[in-house]
Structure formats: structure tokens, C-alpha cells
Design a protein around this motif. Structure first.
Motif, short mmCIF file in Angstrom:
data_model
loop_
_atom_site.label_atom_id
_atom_site.label_comp_id
_atom_site.label_asym_id
_atom_site.label_seq_id
_atom_site.Cartn_x
_atom_site.Cartn_y
_atom_site.Cartn_z
N LEU A 1 39.00 40.76 43.65
CA LEU A 1 38.78 42.11 44.20
C LEU A 1 38.69 41.84 45.61
O LEU A 1 38.09 40.90 46.16
N LEU B 1 30.84 45.55 37.43
CA LEU B 1 30.97 45.17 38.68
C LEU B 1 29.64 44.55 39.23
O LEU B 1 29.54 43.75 40.02
N ALA C 1 27.41 50.47 40.37
CA ALA C 1 28.27 49.37 39.91
C ALA C 1 27.85 49.02 38.57
O ALA C 1 28.57 48.12 37.81
N ALA D 1 34.20 45.54 35.98
CA ALA D 1 34.83 44.91 37.33
C ALA D 1 36.21 45.01 37.25
O ALA D 1 36.94 45.16 38.14
N ALA E 1 37.83 47.94 39.20
CA ALA E 1 37.66 47.96 40.41
C ALA E 1 38.80 47.02 41.07
O ALA E 1 38.87 47.07 42.34
#
Length: 221
Positions: free
Chosen positions: A71, A88, A124, A129, A132
Motif C-alpha cells: 500500500l 485497514l 479505516a 486493507a 485500499a
């Protein structure tokens, strides 16, 4: 009564037995059948279908084992191996040691975990995750420059817009996003822009003053 034929009890019994199976025999047979079926279910070995790779161009499922992920966070590429179910927020805090975003409610109600995703504020704790990937993420750690605090952070200090400070990172990130989109908001617009954030110390008035002060400085400059 004339014209009405009445059958005797013996005739009724004979009529009920024309099917050849009595109710008792049917129930007994059902019990034996259920037992045989249950035994079959307990002893039958499940068939295992081996996984086959999906055709070219088809979406490939991930997990449940950990998978690699990279990321772009605060301008840098960060890598880790995580299970697809990891949010995330948990990735940032538990795997990458970016603990500025706070895990408070963990259900998208308080705003303490707010980060910027392509410049837009998101919770978040409510985002996987893996979702993202390919996006630009900014956490509270990436708001300030190396030389000085961000104007929003400086205003929070000057206006004493915090008490316990636990909710402050989320407020700062959301305030930055608000001012980036609308550099000259009214008080009502500030309230609306920060409506998804909770301050359990009740410092809302000073938070609003801090955001408005940044707006006033920007207009003067």
C-alpha cells in the motif's frame, strides 16, 4: 333415516386398510428410514473437489491464508502479509506501527480511526486493507511536514481544542479534508463536515474555532 346408508365400524376399518399400510406401520417404517439415513450421513465420507486455477481473466479468490499486500501510505510503499479479513485500521496499527488512527468503537461510529483515501476521509475500521490497494493513504502521521506542524494541528494547539486527545487524530484528519475541499467554510458547514466524529470530552466548540481560525488565516494570506 331413510335413504341414507350407514356403514358399520367393521366396514370403516376395512376401508382404512385398503391402502395396505396402517398408520403404525407407516410410523415404524419412517423411524427405520430416518435411522438408516442418519447412519448414512454419519458414515459417508465427504468428497473433496481439488481446486482448479480460474480461467484467464477471471477474478482469483484470496485467502483464507495470508497474502502479500503493498500500500502507498504517506507517500511511501509499505508491504505486509495479512489475511484478507484484516481491516485497514488493524493493518496500520498492528502490522505497520502507525498508531495515530485510534481503534475506539471499531464499528464506524466515532471517527477516531479516520484516514484520507485519495484525499477523502474514510473510517479505516470499516474498510478491508485489500480494498485500499492502488489508492493513496494519508494518516495523521503524514499530515505534518518535517519542519513544522500542519496549520490544522497548530490551530488545535492554539485553541486548546483537545482534552484527553484520543479523538484528536480523527478530527485533525477530517478537518484537513474539509478545508482542502472548502477553504472558507461557515460554522454550520464545519459542524456538518465533522458530524461523524465524537468527542467524549465535549470540546466541540474549541474544535470548531480551530478549524475556522485556519480558514481565516488562509483568506488573509
Amino acid at each position: 333415516m331413510k335413504g341414507v346408508l350407514r356403514s358399520s365400524p367393521a366396514a370403516k376399518r376395512r376401508t382404512r386398510r385398503t391402502s395396505g399400510v396402517s398408520r403404525r406401520e407407516f410410523l415404524k417404517g419412517l423411524g427405520l428410514g430416518s435411522g438408516a439415513l442418519g447412519a448414512g450421513l454419519l458414515t459417508a465420507a465427504p468428497s473433496v473437489t481439488p481446486r482448479t486455477p480460474p480461467p484467464s481473466g477471471e477474478v482469483r479468490p484470496l485467502g483464507p491464508e495470508p497474502v502479500p499486500i503493498a500500500l502507498k501510505i504517506n507517500g511511501q510503499t509499505r508491504s505486509a502479509r495479512i489475511e484478507p479479513r484484516v481491516t485497514l485500521l488493524d493493518l496500520l496499527r498492528d502490522r505497520l506501527d502507525l498508531t495515530g488512527a485510534k481503534k475506539i468503537c471499531d464499528r464506524g461510529e466515532c471517527g477516531g480511526c479516520t484516514v484520507l483515501l485519495d484525499g477523502k476521509p474514510v473510517y479505516a475500521c470499516m474498510m478491508l486493507a485489500l480494498d485500499a490497494r492502488g489508492r493513496s493513504i494519508t494518516t495523521i502521521e503524514g499530515i505534518a511536514s518535517k519542519a513544522a506542524l500542519h496549520p490544522v494541528q497548530q490551530a488545535f494547539v492554539e485553541k486548546d481544542a483537545l482534552q484527553c486527545g484520543f479523538c484528536t487524530p480523527g478530527f485533525v484528519v477530517a478537518s484537513k479534508a474539509l478545508l482542502d475541499e472548502n477553504p472558507a467554510p461557515t460554522l454550520d458547514q464545519v459542524r456538518e463536515g465533522l458530524a461523524g466524529h465524537l468527542c467524549r470530552c465535549g470540546t466541540y466548540t474549541r474544535i470548531f474555532e480551530a478549524v475556522l481560525s485556519v480558514s481565516q488565516r488562509t483568506r488573509k494570506a
